[in-house]
Structures are given as structure tokens and as C-alpha cells.
Write an enzyme that holds these catalytic residues in place. Structure first.
Site, mmCIF file in Angstrom:
data_model
loop_
_atom_site.group_PDB
_atom_site.id
_atom_site.type_symbol
_atom_site.label_atom_id
_atom_site.label_comp_id
_atom_site.label_asym_id
_atom_site.label_seq_id
_atom_site.Cartn_x
_atom_site.Cartn_y
_atom_site.Cartn_z
ATOM 1 C CG ASP A 19 -1.795 1.183 1.365
ATOM 2 O OD1 ASP A 19 -2.281 1.669 0.323
ATOM 3 O OD2 ASP A 19 -2.008 1.644 2.493
ATOM 4 C CG ASP A 21 -2.135 7.346 0.692
ATOM 5 O OD1 ASP A 21 -1.421 8.349 0.685
ATOM 6 O OD2 ASP A 21 -2.849 7.011 -0.273
#
Length: 224
Positions: A19, A21
Site C-alpha cells: 500500500d 498511504d
């Protein structure tokens, strides 16, 4: 301390999907500040659960949600306005998390790397260019490019498809509730690296194969 939340099978992983963020970039505080101010400036009302609901949504989904909060603009206008402000903030400084660059480079020599992010393509490209990490990833996906954002599995499934690997042979590195649910629904083993300011819900954390205290603990040995 590393917490093992399942029984590992001993199978080596073909790929690792990060991922962005909250895992590589400490962007959630920036997103919250920018979107909270945008909502206030344009006639909306920020709710107590707004930030947790926004985490993992695709651009179209969160823009529509902010419109529901009373922002007097179309979702497209909201998305453009917020992303413009985020890009301006990133031009000043990309808030990379400690150990992020090292973790990507350390693992890239051992497994194929992908990225599945709820950030718009524009911001993904800005971050990877600034961190000089673009060449480390075989595939990067924005949930703008799939039908549904997290917690649906679409982004992770698309990353696996672009890397030409079985999702069941992938590890995903996530921090948020919706991200953990998304990667788990895609059939991947999930490594959780919780953000202290935005911890995942207990039921989402229970889906993790491993919980790490930080990216320094993400090693090639763990993946193999």
C-alpha cells in the site's frame, strides 16, 4: 515485537504488494488536514467517523462522499480541488515514513514488487519519483483504475494480474482497516504495519498473517 496471527504454510511468496498511504508515506494526516479544510471551506460538515470511512476509498468514492457531507460542488470538482492541494503539499515535501525506501529496496531484490493504492495516479507517480522507487515496482495500481476501492479486493487483484502472479502467492503490506480487508479478500497473506495515529479495527487486524512494529522488520527472510 512481531505477532504471528495465523499458521504459516511455509510456502515462499512470489510477490509483495505495498500500500502507499500510511505504509510508505505518512500521508493520512495530510489527507485529513486537506480534506477537512476543503469540506469546511465549501459548506460541508465533517463527521466524527469521516476520516476512518475515507481511508481506502477510491478518488471517485471519497469525492462523492464529501459531496454527501454538504460540499457545494460536484464530485469531479471536489476531486480536482483536493488532489491539486495534495500535489502542492507533496511538491513541498513527500512525508516518507521511516524505513520506507529501505524496505522497498531491500525486498525488491528478492521478490517481485507491486503497489495497490487508493491515491490517484498523479500522486502515486509524484511519490515514487521523489523517492526514486519507480523502477523497484513491476506494477502499480490506483483504485481509480478499477471498479471498486478498498475494502473491495479489486486493486490488489489488478496488481497481481499486472505482475502475472497468483494473488495467493502474494503478500500485501497494509496499515488500515479497509486495506487489510481488501488484501485479505483478494486471497493474499497480509502483513499489517499499523499507523499509531490511525490504528485498524480489531476485526480487520485479526485478518493479518503478521503484525510488524515498523518497516524495519520487513525482511526478505520473512517473505521466504
Amino acid at each position: 515485537m512481531m505477532l504471528d496471527l495465523s499458521i504459516p504454510t511455509g510456502d515462499a511468496m512470489e510477490a509483495c504488494v505495498f500500500d502507499l498511504d500510511g505504509v510508505l508515506v505518512d500521508s493520512e494526516p495530510v489527507w485529513e488536514e486537506v480534506r477537512r479544510a476543503f469540506v469546511a471551506e465549501h459548506g460541508g460538515t465533517w463527521q466524527p467517523d469521516t476520516q476512518s470511512r475515507l481511508m481506502g476509498m477510491s478518488t471517485g468514492e471519497w469525492a462523492a462522499y464529501l459531496a454527501e457531507l454538504g460540499v457545494r460542488m460536484t464530485p469531479d470538482e471536489i476531486a480536482r480541488g483536493v488532489v491539486d492541494q495534495m500535489a502542492a503539499r507533496y511538491r513541498d515535501e513527500v512525508p516518507l515514513l521511516p524505513g520506507a525506501v529501505e524496505a522497498v529496496r531491500r525486498t525488491s531484490g528478492h521478490v517481485t514488487l507491486g503497489l495497490a493504492s487508493s491515491s490517484p495516479r498523479r500522486l502515486i507517480d509524484v511519490v515514487l519519483a521523489a523517492a526514486e522507487l519507480k523502477e523497484c515496482f513491476a506494477a502499480t495500481v490506483s483504485t481509480e483504475e478499477v471498479a471498486r476501492g478498498k475494502p473491495a479486493p479489486d486493486g490488489y487483484l489488478e496488481a497481481a494480474r499486472r505482475m502475472k502472479v497468483d494473488p495467493r502467492g502474494c503478500v500485501a503490506v497494509e496499515d488500515s482497516s479497509n486495506g487489510l480487508r481488501s488484501a485479505h479478500a483478494a486471497g493474499m497473506r497480509v502483513i499489517a504495519v499499523p499507523h499509531p495515529a490511525y490504528p485498524p479495527a480489531p476485526d480487520a487486524l485479526a485478518l493479518a498473517w503478521r503484525v510488524l512494529p515498523g518497516l524495519d522488520a520487513l525482511t526478505p527472510d520473512l517473505l521466504s
